[in-house]
Design a protein around this motif. Structure first.
Motif, PDB file in Angstrom:
ATOM      1  N   LEU A  36      -8.052   4.431  -0.157  1.00  0.00           N
ATOM      2  CA  LEU A  36      -9.101   3.468   0.820  1.00  0.00           C
ATOM      3  C   LEU A  36      -9.088   4.189   2.101  1.00  0.00           C
ATOM      4  O   LEU A  36     -10.921   3.923   2.450  1.00  0.00           O
TER       5      LEU A  36
ATOM      6  N   PHE B  80     -10.692  -5.838  -2.816  1.00  0.00           N
ATOM      7  CA  PHE B  80      -9.178  -5.066  -3.305  1.00  0.00           C
ATOM      8  C   PHE B  80      -8.607  -7.024  -2.830  1.00  0.00           C
ATOM      9  O   PHE B  80      -9.455  -7.352  -2.954  1.00  0.00           O
TER      10      PHE B  80
ATOM     11  N   ALA C 219       0.372  -1.428   0.172  1.00  0.00           N
ATOM     12  CA  ALA C 219       0.423   0.303  -0.442  1.00  0.00           C
ATOM     13  C   ALA C 219       0.869   1.524  -0.016  1.00  0.00           C
ATOM     14  O   ALA C 219       1.437   1.057   0.899  1.00  0.00           O
TER      15      ALA C 219
ATOM     16  N   THR D 279      -3.607  -7.975   3.771  1.00  0.00           N
ATOM     17  CA  THR D 279      -4.646  -7.686   3.593  1.00  0.00           C
ATOM     18  C   THR D 279      -5.597  -6.602   4.750  1.00  0.00           C
ATOM     19  O   THR D 279      -6.241  -5.786   4.899  1.00  0.00           O
TER      20      THR D 279
ATOM     21  N   ILE E  71     -14.272   1.866   6.090  1.00  0.00           N
ATOM     22  CA  ILE E  71     -14.702   1.375   4.490  1.00  0.00           C
ATOM     23  C   ILE E  71     -16.232   0.720   5.352  1.00  0.00           C
ATOM     24  O   ILE E  71     -15.971  -0.085   6.428  1.00  0.00           O
TER      25      ILE E  71
ATOM     26  N   GLU F 295      -3.692   4.327   0.235  1.00  0.00           N
ATOM     27  CA  GLU F 295      -3.497   4.173   1.784  1.00  0.00           C
ATOM     28  C   GLU F 295      -4.914   5.418   0.915  1.00  0.00           C
ATOM     29  O   GLU F 295      -6.276   5.253   2.248  1.00  0.00           O
TER      30      GLU F 295
ATOM     31  N   LEU G 190      -6.720  -3.288   5.626  1.00  0.00           N
ATOM     32  CA  LEU G 190      -7.756  -2.607   5.735  1.00  0.00           C
ATOM     33  C   LEU G 190      -9.386  -2.275   6.870  1.00  0.00           C
ATOM     34  O   LEU G 190      -9.653  -1.322   6.597  1.00  0.00           O
TER      35      LEU G 190
ATOM     36  N   LYS H 229     -16.388  -4.070   3.074  1.00  0.00           N
ATOM     37  CA  LYS H 229     -14.687  -4.259   2.945  1.00  0.00           C
ATOM     38  C   LYS H 229     -14.942  -5.872   1.636  1.00  0.00           C
ATOM     39  O   LYS H 229     -15.026  -6.660   2.656  1.00  0.00           O
TER      40      LYS H 229
ATOM     41  N   VAL I 243     -14.233  -1.094  -0.914  1.00  0.00           N
ATOM     42  CA  VAL I 243     -13.603  -1.573  -1.640  1.00  0.00           C
ATOM     43  C   VAL I 243     -13.632  -2.926  -1.892  1.00  0.00           C
ATOM     44  O   VAL I 243     -13.780  -4.076  -1.334  1.00  0.00           O
TER      45      VAL I 243
ATOM     46  N   TYR J 172      -9.192   1.563   8.103  1.00  0.00           N
ATOM     47  CA  TYR J 172      -9.915   3.028   7.967  1.00  0.00           C
ATOM     48  C   TYR J 172     -11.347   2.000   6.972  1.00  0.00           C
ATOM     49  O   TYR J 172     -11.873   0.803   7.743  1.00  0.00           O
TER      50      TYR J 172
END
Length: 307
Positions: free
Chosen positions: A215, A223, A207, A257, A266, A212, A261, A269, A221, A264
């Protein structure tokens, strides 16, 4: 924004045609709880009618025939498609071979970086080959500068920003193990009406600050979830290379991963580009439960996402 997961598997799909690993054998004979997956490809739309295809899987014919949103809408025409444009994030076999399947429907606009275009006109000359069908592929350049956003032909309401990824080029490429910016990109896809964004990165080994930032901004996301462990392919006797050498961040571990993740906020994911050897495919495995415990989803063929 509407997103269709056409294929969620890595190269070879799941089960891979010649593989007898625990996962492939188990999904064939029904001894594990798992769903087959075709090779990675997605489609995105703002209005649910006009779609941009992102990466063209070798399984594309099957994927289109099982996705009614991509069927021709105008029944008065002998032939047609709801696919308005195509974007390639790299020149990998499992992301580009499907272009051959589309030969009857050419010409179509195809967006890719200069180095991807170089690969696909020299070592793997898809663009020259397809010139013989209805004028071939209409190439449009993608810059490697994140600030150079673009909107593909026929895809109003969405804005695309290229995100250079640290990964690797295909084994056939002259850039293998000596990657330059543009061999692999992710995409920040923004709905211009709602402002919500999707970050799509099916191949990423590390990353960068820009990744970043993507994200941190993303509502959803998709990913890279290729391998559970960095040495997974070595342990199972399928390769002498680490996942990171092939261009993929492992899912597990302090630098994996899931750990990335989890940093953040998010909303969704989702792991995509899952290799057939990855234990997360077995829904009764501790690896799969680990994803659930961390509120991370596993992409599957036919999955639909709405932002």
């Amino acid at each position: 924004m509407k997103v269709l997961i056409l294929g969620a598997g890595a190269g070879g799909g799941f089960p891979q045609w010649n593989c007898h690993c625990d996962n492939c054998r188990g999904v064939r004979d029904g001894s594990i709880k798992a769903s087959p997956r075709t090779q990675s490809s997605i489609a995105v739309s703002a209005n649910g009618t006009d779609w941009v295809l992102i990466n063209a899987s070798p399984d594309l014919r099957h994927q289109i025939n099982h996705t009614h949103e991509l069927w021709p809408a105008d029944k008065s025409q002998q032939r047609g498609t709801s696919i308005r444009s195509i974007i390639l994030t790299d020149s990998q076999i499992d992301h580009t071979t499907g272009l051959l399947t589309l030969r009857e429907g050419l010409p179509l606009p195809v967006y890719c970086t200069d180095v991807v275009y170089e690969d696909l006109t020299t070592a793997f000359p898809l663009f020259p080959m397809l010139k013989h069908w209805h004028g071939g592929l209409q190439r449009h350049a993608i810059d490697t500068d994140y600030n150079q956003s673009f909107t593909p032909e026929g895809i109003e309401g969405l804005s695309f920003n290229p995100v250079v990824l640290e990964s690797n080029a295909p084994p056939y490429s002259s850039y293998r193990d000596k990657v330059v910016p543009g061999n692999n990109i992710g995409l920040q896809i923004t709905d211009t009406a709602s402002g919500k964004s999707l970050f799509y990165a099916p191949g990423c080994v590390q990353a960068s600050p820009l990744v970043e930032s993507m994200l941190e901004q993303a509502s959803c996301v998709l990913f890279d979830g290729t391998l559970w462990l960095d040495d997974e392919m070595i342990q199972k006797g399928f390769s002498n290379r680490l996942g990171t050498q092939m261009g993929h961040m492992p899912v597990n571990g302090p630098d994996g991963t899931v750990a990335l993740l989890n940093r953040y906020p998010i909303d969704r994911k989702i792991l995509i580009h899952i290799n057939n050897t990855n234990p997360v495919l077995n829904e009764d495995s501790s690896a799969h439960q680990y994803l659930l415990d961390n509120n991370i989803e596993l992409a599957y063929d036919g999955m639909k996402i709405s932002l």
